[in-house]
Design an enzyme around this catalytic site. Sequence first.
Site, PDB file in Angstrom:
ATOM      1  N   VAL A  40     -28.438 -12.425  37.191  1.00  0.00           N
ATOM      2  CA  VAL A  40     -27.516 -13.530  36.923  1.00  0.00           C
ATOM      3  C   VAL A  40     -28.040 -14.799  37.584  1.00  0.00           C
ATOM      4  CG1 VAL A  40     -25.133 -14.326  37.035  1.00  0.00           C
ATOM      5  CG2 VAL A  40     -25.615 -11.871  36.950  1.00  0.00           C
ATOM      6  N   ASP A 151     -15.504  -0.031  33.999  1.00  0.00           N
ATOM      7  CA  ASP A 151     -16.010  -0.240  35.371  1.00  0.00           C
ATOM      8  C   ASP A 151     -15.109  -1.191  36.158  1.00  0.00           C
ATOM      9  OD1 ASP A 151     -17.714   0.263  37.462  1.00  0.00           O
ATOM     10  OD2 ASP A 151     -19.257  -1.149  36.830  1.00  0.00           O
TER      11      ASP A 151
END
Length: 274
Positions: A40, A151
Amino acid sequence: MENFLQEMAKEKPVRFTTQQLFSFTNNYSTRLGPGGFGSVYKGQFPNGVMISVKFPKWSVDRRAEDEQFMAKTGTIGRTYHINLDRLYGFCHDQYMSALVYEFLENGSLDQYLFKEEKEIEWEKLHEIAIGTARGLAYLHEECPQRIIHYDIKPGNILLDENFFPNRDSTHATLTGYRGTPGYSAPEFSLINHPITHKCDVYSFGMVLFEIIGRQRNAIVGSAPCNDSLDWFPKHVWEKNEKDELGAMIVTCGIEEKDQEKAERMCKVALWCSV
């Protein structure tokens, strides 16, 4: 893939070029760290809006990568909710795939929840829990097609400048189940057992336990069925059966003005974990 991209062009997300991403991120100069989807990077649109650019984890199976990319882009591109991480656009060509999200400056909940110093007051944690529940309810009940997150955990609850929760990784994966030990429902360990939205509910309950106790439920990777393990949810169950939830909440350091809300949160967490 090309047919998929043409369909996505009709939706809200914008298709960016590799040159645009290069410019937005200043040659990928600021890495924010790894995410559930891959690396990221921090960036900025020309109008000043801050963004995060996420790249998938590469593997030798390009077909699987394309399926996961389509699953993530296709679902998030059609979801619009205040408690969901906003997808601005995507990039895909023969060399790379990337997703462009809004940038949430306060990072993830786990950065604050497990510290000794209480940087977030309990009332704000209560608001974060409610906001997360609303985002999850949207995915499960309000989307045209139910979306399973797979998740749910503090590391995937992102906070904006006002510590308002947005949800990361909101997608239905086509390439295999995900999940994190300590948060995943028992069904994840069963062979050929269907994984439903109820698994998200279980994981959300595990997050609520951690918000109440301001600590991890147990050491990640430890089996909760181990009787010798000091597993916080089991401790809460025992206190609830003895009608001692109030006393337990006091030991968690929650102030008197917040104890009623905390007790209700305990009961919701217990219901989620059934």
